[in-house]
Scaffold this motif. Structure first.
Motif, short mmCIF file in Angstrom:
data_model
loop_
_atom_site.label_atom_id
_atom_site.label_comp_id
_atom_site.label_asym_id
_atom_site.label_seq_id
_atom_site.Cartn_x
_atom_site.Cartn_y
_atom_site.Cartn_z
N ALA A 130 17.73 52.49 -6.26
CA ALA A 130 19.15 52.67 -6.58
C ALA A 130 19.31 53.62 -7.76
O ALA A 130 20.24 54.44 -7.80
CB ALA A 130 19.81 51.33 -6.88
N GLY A 131 18.41 53.51 -8.74
CA GLY A 131 18.45 54.42 -9.89
C GLY A 131 18.21 55.87 -9.49
O GLY A 131 18.90 56.78 -9.95
N PHE A 132 17.24 56.08 -8.61
CA PHE A 132 17.00 57.44 -8.10
C PHE A 132 18.21 57.95 -7.32
O PHE A 132 18.56 59.13 -7.40
CB PHE A 132 15.76 57.46 -7.20
CG PHE A 132 14.47 57.24 -7.94
CD1 PHE A 132 14.31 57.65 -9.25
CD2 PHE A 132 13.40 56.60 -7.32
CE1 PHE A 132 13.11 57.46 -9.94
CE2 PHE A 132 12.20 56.41 -7.99
CZ PHE A 132 12.06 56.83 -9.30
N PHE A 133 18.85 57.06 -6.56
CA PHE A 133 20.02 57.44 -5.79
C PHE A 133 21.15 57.87 -6.71
O PHE A 133 21.86 58.85 -6.44
CB PHE A 133 20.46 56.26 -4.92
CG PHE A 133 21.64 56.54 -4.03
CD1 PHE A 133 21.55 57.44 -2.98
CD2 PHE A 133 22.86 55.89 -4.24
CE1 PHE A 133 22.64 57.70 -2.15
CE2 PHE A 133 23.94 56.13 -3.42
CZ PHE A 133 23.84 57.04 -2.38
N VAL A 134 21.34 57.15 -7.82
CA VAL A 134 22.36 57.53 -8.79
C VAL A 134 22.09 58.93 -9.33
O VAL A 134 22.99 59.77 -9.43
CB VAL A 134 22.41 56.50 -9.94
CG1 VAL A 134 23.28 57.03 -11.09
CG2 VAL A 134 22.96 55.17 -9.45
N TRP A 135 20.83 59.21 -9.66
CA TRP A 135 20.46 60.53 -10.16
C TRP A 135 20.79 61.61 -9.13
O TRP A 135 21.40 62.63 -9.45
CB TRP A 135 18.97 60.57 -10.49
CG TRP A 135 18.52 61.76 -11.29
CD1 TRP A 135 18.26 61.79 -12.63
CD2 TRP A 135 18.28 63.10 -10.81
NE1 TRP A 135 17.88 63.06 -13.01
CE2 TRP A 135 17.87 63.89 -11.90
CE3 TRP A 135 18.36 63.70 -9.55
CZ2 TRP A 135 17.56 65.24 -11.78
CZ3 TRP A 135 18.06 65.05 -9.42
CH2 TRP A 135 17.66 65.80 -10.52
N LEU A 136 20.38 61.38 -7.89
CA LEU A 136 20.57 62.38 -6.84
C LEU A 136 22.05 62.64 -6.55
O LEU A 136 22.46 63.78 -6.34
CB LEU A 136 19.85 61.93 -5.56
CG LEU A 136 18.32 61.90 -5.64
CD1 LEU A 136 17.74 61.16 -4.44
CD2 LEU A 136 17.76 63.31 -5.72
N GLU A 137 22.84 61.56 -6.54
CA GLU A 137 24.26 61.73 -6.25
C GLU A 137 25.00 62.34 -7.44
O GLU A 137 25.89 63.19 -7.25
CB GLU A 137 24.88 60.38 -5.89
CG GLU A 137 24.37 59.80 -4.58
CD GLU A 137 24.60 60.73 -3.40
OE1 GLU A 137 25.76 61.06 -3.12
OE2 GLU A 137 23.61 61.15 -2.78
N VAL A 156 25.17 61.03 5.43
CA VAL A 156 23.87 60.50 5.02
C VAL A 156 23.96 59.81 3.66
O VAL A 156 23.23 58.84 3.40
CB VAL A 156 22.81 61.63 4.99
CG1 VAL A 156 23.09 62.63 3.87
CG2 VAL A 156 21.41 61.05 4.83
N HIS A 157 24.87 60.25 2.80
CA HIS A 157 25.01 59.64 1.49
C HIS A 157 25.54 58.21 1.62
O HIS A 157 25.06 57.29 0.95
CB HIS A 157 25.94 60.49 0.62
CG HIS A 157 25.51 61.91 0.50
ND1 HIS A 157 24.47 62.32 -0.30
CD2 HIS A 157 25.97 63.04 1.11
CE1 HIS A 157 24.32 63.63 -0.20
NE2 HIS A 157 25.21 64.09 0.66
N VAL A 158 26.51 58.00 2.49
CA VAL A 158 27.06 56.66 2.73
C VAL A 158 26.01 55.78 3.40
O VAL A 158 25.81 54.62 3.00
CB VAL A 158 28.33 56.74 3.59
CG1 VAL A 158 28.84 55.35 3.93
CG2 VAL A 158 29.40 57.55 2.88
N PHE A 159 25.32 56.31 4.39
CA PHE A 159 24.34 55.52 5.12
C PHE A 159 23.16 55.13 4.22
O PHE A 159 22.58 54.05 4.37
CB PHE A 159 23.84 56.28 6.35
CG PHE A 159 24.94 56.70 7.28
CD1 PHE A 159 26.03 55.87 7.51
CD2 PHE A 159 24.93 57.94 7.90
CE1 PHE A 159 27.07 56.25 8.34
CE2 PHE A 159 25.95 58.33 8.74
CZ PHE A 159 27.03 57.49 8.96
N THR A 160 22.80 56.01 3.29
CA THR A 160 21.75 55.68 2.33
C THR A 160 22.21 54.57 1.40
O THR A 160 21.45 53.65 1.07
CB THR A 160 21.36 56.92 1.52
OG1 THR A 160 20.90 57.95 2.40
CG2 THR A 160 20.23 56.59 0.54
N ALA A 161 23.47 54.62 0.96
CA ALA A 161 24.00 53.55 0.11
C ALA A 161 23.98 52.22 0.85
O ALA A 161 23.62 51.18 0.27
CB ALA A 161 25.42 53.90 -0.33
#
Length: 294
Positions: free
Chosen positions: A195-202, A169-174
């Motif tokens: 993208a900023g929220f994704f950076v925080w979550l990852e 799911v992390h790759v598919f979200t990217a």
């Protein structure tokens, strides 16, 4: 031998999304379901009411894609919410949110196909020829596989491979975020914010477990995510539109340009820290319990 009896499987009608795993009505899951359905119902109403402008199908394509990305990030936020906010029941919502994200992604493709008059050969050729369509389609395939294997039966059948598959799911979200960014021609505020929220979550997932709820680590994480968001925005404008990336970067610190994505990411990160402290002051400070998949 233990005298405990195995838990009976609830009847089919009590396995609807608004019931918990024991077949009892869940107000939390019902509220989540209504929130997930609301954007689709609202878009359907706007379509029938004729308020989507001169190109309603295009508007529906864009909005369904936006909600797919939003719900994808919401599904990734479940585990941090469980740990940082000491809210173990958040885990009960993860499956529902993930399936909803896949459903909105599929609706996004169906609407795009309708806009192309369901000319499947031409649609396939476009996906192959255009990079942003290709990464979007890969994201759709991956999310569809995750949704199809999200049931308890598939969890039991796949065993350890289930967890390996669902880490995708992390790759598919990217991929979905990259598709979102590349599909816009001018205003990229929302994809950069996502993208900023994704950076925080990852980045949160890279923290050691003992640091994932600590204020100092969360502050550093918020700063890192805000700086990464600013860099993504400046880099995009610098490479894609050849604007002066220094000016784009400097705009983050100039109030007259409004709240830039990096500032919003920083404010949300600080809000999470404050909410975390309030939750722990109001609770008993114990580590959250583990919940089985919803």
């Amino acid at each position: 031998m233990s005298g405990a009896r195995p838990r009976a499987t609830p009847p089919l009608w009590r396995r609807m999304p608004w019931f918990d795993r024991g077949g009892r009505f869940s107000a939390l899951k019902t509220l989540c379901l209504l929130i997930l359905l609301a954007p689709g119902l609202w878009l359907a109403w706007e379509s029938f009411a004729g308020v989507l402008g001169a190109r309603p199908l295009t508007a529906l394509i864009h909005e369904s894609g936006r909600w797919a990305v939003r719900f994808l990030l919401a599904s990734l936020a479940v585990t941090p919410a469980r740990v940082v906010l000491n809210w173990p029941r958040a885990t009960l919502l993860r499956r529902m949110i993930g399936v909803a994200a896949a459903a909105y992604t599929l609706a996004h493709l169906v609407l795009y196909s309708a806009d192309q008059n369901f000319r499947w050969f031409a649609i396939g050729a476009e996906i192959v020829a255009r990079f942003y369509l290709a990464v979007g389609f890969l994201s759709l395939l991956g999310l569809s596989a995750l949704a199809a294997t999200s049931t308890d039966a598939m969890l039991a059948r796949l065993g350890r491979n289930w967890k390996r598959l669902h880490r995708g799911v992390h790759v598919f979200t990217a991929f979905a975020l990259l598709h979102f960014l590349l599909s816009l021609k001018a205003n990229i505020t929302e994809p950069v914010l996502m993208a900023g929220f994704f950076v925080w979550l990852e980045a949160w997932r890279l923290l050691a477990a003992r640091h994932q709820g600590q204020v100092a680590a969360l502050l550093a994480l918020t700063l890192l995510a805000a700086l990464a968001t600013a860099a993504i925005e400046a880099g995009w404008y610098g490479f894609a539109t050849h604007l002066d990336w220094h000016r784009v970067l400097a705009a983050n610190w100039m109030p007259r340009y409004g709240l830039r994505p990096a500032v919003v990411v920083a404010l949300v990160g600080l809000g999470v820290i404050i909410a975390s402290r309030l939750r722990r002051l109001g609770g008993d400070g114990r580590r959250p319990r583990r919940f089985a998949p919803a």
